[in-house]
Scaffold this motif. Sequence first.
Motif, PDB file in Angstrom:
ATOM      1  N   ASN A   1       0.327  -1.002   0.074  1.00 37.90           N
ATOM      2  CA  ASN A   1       0.299   0.040   0.065  1.00 37.90           C
ATOM      3  C   ASN A   1       0.936   1.472   0.103  1.00 37.90           C
ATOM      4  OD1 ASN A   1       0.994  -0.407   2.683  1.00 37.90           O
ATOM      5  ND2 ASN A   1      -0.615   0.776   3.507  1.00 37.90           N
ATOM      6  N   ARG A   2       1.880   0.926  -0.480  1.00 36.69           N
ATOM      7  CA  ARG A   2       2.860   2.703  -0.321  1.00 36.69           C
ATOM      8  C   ARG A   2       3.662   2.567  -0.744  1.00 36.69           C
ATOM      9  NH1 ARG A   2       6.956   0.628   4.609  1.00 36.69           N
ATOM     10  NH2 ARG A   2       6.590  -1.697   4.098  1.00 36.69           N
ATOM     11  N   GLY A   3       3.098   1.379  -2.242  1.00 34.39           N
ATOM     12  CA  GLY A   3       4.223   1.615  -3.345  1.00 34.39           C
ATOM     13  C   GLY A   3       5.577   0.663  -3.765  1.00 34.39           C
ATOM     14  N   ILE A   4       5.785   0.407  -2.593  1.00 36.19           N
ATOM     15  CA  ILE A   4       7.111  -0.756  -2.332  1.00 36.19           C
ATOM     16  C   ILE A   4       7.020  -2.634  -3.171  1.00 36.19           C
ATOM     17  CG2 ILE A   4       8.951  -1.076  -0.531  1.00 36.19           C
ATOM     18  CD1 ILE A   4       8.044   1.042   1.433  1.00 36.19           C
ATOM     19  N   LYS A   5       8.271  -1.951  -3.462  1.00 35.80           N
ATOM     20  CA  LYS A   5       8.317  -3.875  -4.631  1.00 35.80           C
ATOM     21  C   LYS A   5       7.865  -4.453  -3.395  1.00 35.80           C
ATOM     22  CE  LYS A   5       9.939  -5.634  -8.801  1.00 35.80           C
ATOM     23  NZ  LYS A   5      10.267  -7.130  -7.516  1.00 35.80           N
ATOM     24  N   ARG A   6       6.987  -5.816  -3.508  1.00 34.02           N
ATOM     25  CA  ARG A   6       7.519  -6.893  -2.314  1.00 34.02           C
ATOM     26  C   ARG A   6       8.686  -7.610  -3.431  1.00 34.02           C
ATOM     27  NH1 ARG A   6       1.385  -6.653  -2.353  1.00 34.02           N
ATOM     28  NH2 ARG A   6       1.380  -6.782   0.068  1.00 34.02           N
ATOM     29  N   THR A   7       9.241  -8.900  -2.693  1.00 34.56           N
ATOM     30  CA  THR A   7      10.402  -9.866  -2.680  1.00 34.56           C
ATOM     31  C   THR A   7       9.813 -10.675  -2.074  1.00 34.56           C
ATOM     32  OG1 THR A   7      12.155  -8.892  -1.191  1.00 34.56           O
ATOM     33  CG2 THR A   7      11.813  -6.914  -3.257  1.00 34.56           C
ATOM     34  N   PRO A   8      11.201 -11.707  -2.574  1.00 32.46           N
ATOM     35  CA  PRO A   8      10.916 -12.906  -1.361  1.00 32.46           C
ATOM     36  C   PRO A   8      10.562 -12.713  -0.330  1.00 32.46           C
ATOM     37  CG  PRO A   8      12.110 -13.420  -3.431  1.00 32.46           C
ATOM     38  CD  PRO A   8      11.965 -12.204  -3.570  1.00 32.46           C
ATOM     39  N   TYR A   9      11.785 -11.277   0.082  1.00 32.51           N
ATOM     40  CA  TYR A   9      11.788 -11.324   1.721  1.00 32.51           C
ATOM     41  C   TYR A   9      10.811 -11.449   2.446  1.00 32.51           C
ATOM     42  CZ  TYR A   9      15.566 -10.018   5.128  1.00 32.51           C
ATOM     43  OH  TYR A   9      16.368 -10.412   6.690  1.00 32.51           O
ATOM     44  N   SER A  10       9.239 -11.127   1.936  1.00 28.35           N
ATOM     45  CA  SER A  10       8.542 -10.087   2.184  1.00 28.35           C
ATOM     46  C   SER A  10       8.114 -11.884   2.712  1.00 28.35           C
ATOM     47  CB  SER A  10       7.435  -9.876   0.864  1.00 28.35           C
ATOM     48  OG  SER A  10       8.085  -8.806   0.273  1.00 28.35           O
ATOM     49  N   LEU A  11       7.983 -12.832   1.971  1.00 22.87           N
ATOM     50  CA  LEU A  11       6.904 -13.134   2.769  1.00 22.87           C
ATOM     51  C   LEU A  11       8.327 -14.180   4.330  1.00 22.87           C
ATOM     52  CD1 LEU A  11       7.800 -16.187  -0.090  1.00 22.87           C
ATOM     53  CD2 LEU A  11       5.683 -15.096   0.862  1.00 22.87           C
ATOM     54  N   ARG A  12       9.054 -13.501   4.185  1.00 28.50           N
ATOM     55  CA  ARG A  12       9.842 -13.436   6.287  1.00 28.50           C
ATOM     56  C   ARG A  12       8.937 -12.817   7.051  1.00 28.50           C
ATOM     57  NH1 ARG A  12      14.620 -14.714   9.437  1.00 28.50           N
ATOM     58  NH2 ARG A  12      15.067 -12.908  10.298  1.00 28.50           N
ATOM     59  N   HIS A  13       8.525 -11.420   6.339  1.00 23.74           N
ATOM     60  CA  HIS A  13       8.576 -10.527   6.966  1.00 23.74           C
ATOM     61  C   HIS A  13       6.347 -10.995   7.346  1.00 23.74           C
ATOM     62  CE1 HIS A  13       7.637  -5.397   7.852  1.00 23.74           C
ATOM     63  NE2 HIS A  13       6.131  -6.466   8.041  1.00 23.74           N
ATOM     64  N   PHE A  14       6.146 -11.714   6.935  1.00 27.85           N
ATOM     65  CA  PHE A  14       4.579 -11.978   6.835  1.00 27.85           C
ATOM     66  C   PHE A  14       4.586 -13.041   7.886  1.00 27.85           C
ATOM     67  CE2 PHE A  14       1.748 -15.229   5.504  1.00 27.85           C
ATOM     68  CZ  PHE A  14       0.069 -15.050   5.919  1.00 27.85           C
ATOM     69  N   HIS A  15       5.572 -13.590   7.882  1.00 26.29           N
ATOM     70  CA  HIS A  15       5.863 -14.901   8.671  1.00 26.29           C
ATOM     71  C   HIS A  15       6.457 -13.892  10.157  1.00 26.29           C
ATOM     72  CE1 HIS A  15       7.065 -18.724  10.937  1.00 26.29           C
ATOM     73  NE2 HIS A  15       7.441 -17.990  11.616  1.00 26.29           N
ATOM     74  N   ILE A  16       6.728 -13.324  10.328  1.00 25.99           N
ATOM     75  CA  ILE A  16       7.027 -12.700  11.879  1.00 25.99           C
ATOM     76  C   ILE A  16       6.088 -11.469  12.097  1.00 25.99           C
ATOM     77  CG2 ILE A  16       8.527 -11.138  12.947  1.00 25.99           C
ATOM     78  CD1 ILE A  16      10.701 -11.973  11.032  1.00 25.99           C
ATOM     79  N   SER A  17       5.421 -11.392  11.437  1.00 28.18           N
ATOM     80  CA  SER A  17       4.030 -10.968  11.661  1.00 28.18           C
ATOM     81  C   SER A  17       3.037 -10.894  11.903  1.00 28.18           C
ATOM     82  CB  SER A  17       3.872  -9.321  10.191  1.00 28.18           C
ATOM     83  OG  SER A  17       4.468  -8.625   9.769  1.00 28.18           O
ATOM     84  N   GLU A  18       2.717 -12.354  11.373  1.00 25.13           N
ATOM     85  CA  GLU A  18       2.007 -13.329  12.154  1.00 25.13           C
ATOM     86  C   GLU A  18       2.106 -13.670  12.884  1.00 25.13           C
ATOM     87  OE1 GLU A  18      -1.560 -13.560  10.130  1.00 25.13           O
ATOM     88  OE2 GLU A  18      -0.722 -11.695   9.814  1.00 25.13           O
ATOM     89  N   GLN A  19       2.926 -14.419  13.001  1.00 20.16           N
ATOM     90  CA  GLN A  19       3.418 -14.711  14.555  1.00 20.16           C
ATOM     91  C   GLN A  19       3.229 -13.415  15.891  1.00 20.16           C
ATOM     92  OE1 GLN A  19       4.194 -18.213  14.253  1.00 20.16           O
ATOM     93  NE2 GLN A  19       5.504 -17.962  14.677  1.00 20.16           N
ATOM     94  N   LEU A  20       3.680 -12.653  15.415  1.00 20.97           N
ATOM     95  CA  LEU A  20       3.299 -11.372  16.241  1.00 20.97           C
ATOM     96  C   LEU A  20       1.519 -11.671  16.655  1.00 20.97           C
ATOM     97  CD1 LEU A  20       5.688  -8.971  15.589  1.00 20.97           C
ATOM     98  CD2 LEU A  20       6.319 -10.718  17.359  1.00 20.97           C
ATOM     99  N   ALA A  21       1.478 -11.284  15.669  1.00 20.15           N
ATOM    100  CA  ALA A  21      -0.088 -10.566  15.283  1.00 20.15           C
ATOM    101  C   ALA A  21      -1.024 -12.135  16.192  1.00 20.15           C
ATOM    102  CB  ALA A  21      -0.476 -10.696  14.394  1.00 20.15           C
ATOM    103  N   ASN A  22      -0.132 -13.152  16.373  1.00 16.87           N
ATOM    104  CA  ASN A  22      -1.127 -14.525  16.771  1.00 16.87           C
ATOM    105  C   ASN A  22      -0.900 -14.386  18.534  1.00 16.87           C
ATOM    106  OD1 ASN A  22      -3.435 -15.418  14.533  1.00 16.87           O
ATOM    107  ND2 ASN A  22      -1.630 -15.153  13.752  1.00 16.87           N
TER     108      ASN A  22
END
Length: 440
Positions: free
Chosen positions: A378-399
Amino acid sequence: MSPPKDAPAERYQLFQREGSTRWQMRFSLRGHGQIKRSLNTDDHAEAVRRADEIFYEAAYRAKQGMSAKVHTFEAVAEEFIQLILREVERGERRADQGKSEPSLIRRFFVGYFGQKPIDTITDTDLERYVEWRRTYWTEGPGKLITHIEYERGGHKLRRPPKRTAPALSRQRGEAVVLRALLRQAVKWGYVKTPPTVSIRTRKAPDNRRPSFEPHEFEKLTQTSLGRLTDPIMDGTGAEVRASDRRTWRIKRLDDHTRRDRAVLHAYVMIAAFSGLRPTEMYNLTWGDVVGYREGRGKGIDQRDIRLKARGKGMSGTAIPHKAAIPWFDTLWMMFERGMQREPLDTDPVFANEQGKRIGSIANGFTELLKAAGLERDNRGIKRTPYSLRHFHISEQLANGAEVIDVARNCRTSLAMIDKHYGQVRLERVADRLRPEWTRA
């Protein structure tokens, strides 16, 4: 040596060394010993003028509690380096500071200020230094340097310099060292009041690595699975335009494309369920998937694995979700089918048709993101394979996972978790922010 000639009021003595026509001066101040200076002139009248200037400046410095002698920045910097090395030897500083800080001081600080008297450095000088430092490797002296030598593990190595401006964090770190050097110069009496080292850097941009919201990740996986089917099955297909303006649609995937997309889908699922970095995914071998062979043939609930992560100069063990196991099964079967044998412990997990390690999945991942309409966040920043790691960590924290446990399992620090991964939308933790005791 010619006889000394008395200067006015016996403040100092002028003299010429034997064989030289240049005038010298010497004088003494209580508590500062004898001071000798070359006046760099053959003219006696000019020598007197310069000697007066030097004498009164030294007397003023002594009265202000500073050293009467003028000290160049380079001389003070070398003295500060020796202090650093002694503190490292005594265990008062980290050992790495004894290697990194001297080279930093000599290359950049001394490289810019050099022979300038340290007590004449002003805020303006520091401002100019900051800009010089930012362009050191691109427009300054560094553009002529072909390589940087360094030592690691007792071996001398070399690497090419990065032709970019230093990161904001590095600029701030270097400012800390420069500030410490100037403060020490005050303690030694070389400077009365140090200039303000306020290296003004532009506000750091929002550099949180782009992630996925849960609904976006679901869309990504559904799109990925859909790309594994033949286009003819759902009536779609990529349109191809030839140079002669003919067009047609692809109605069937070739085996090579289907295999690449299957490996990519497994990569997405394993990265999202383990939090491994792209470099750690790249380095992963079947021997690193601990407990996998023993569990083959059992149900998912009866199986468990650990991943030996290697990359980014560090290693450790990661505990993935069990949802990652079926995708290791997929990669195992694809390897068996292509190589007509089971993978060895040394074989890569992510392998091509020849059983060789896949160099990069970045291009394929970008095509998948485009197909899913998720190439940018949503900020216009291009996603990369690293985004999958960010998703994992964010979901761990959110849960509800403990931050320290997530940091250890993902081989990172609490500071990095807070900086890059802790920005989880408040709406997704609303229930935790409204415990039972607050509810009417």
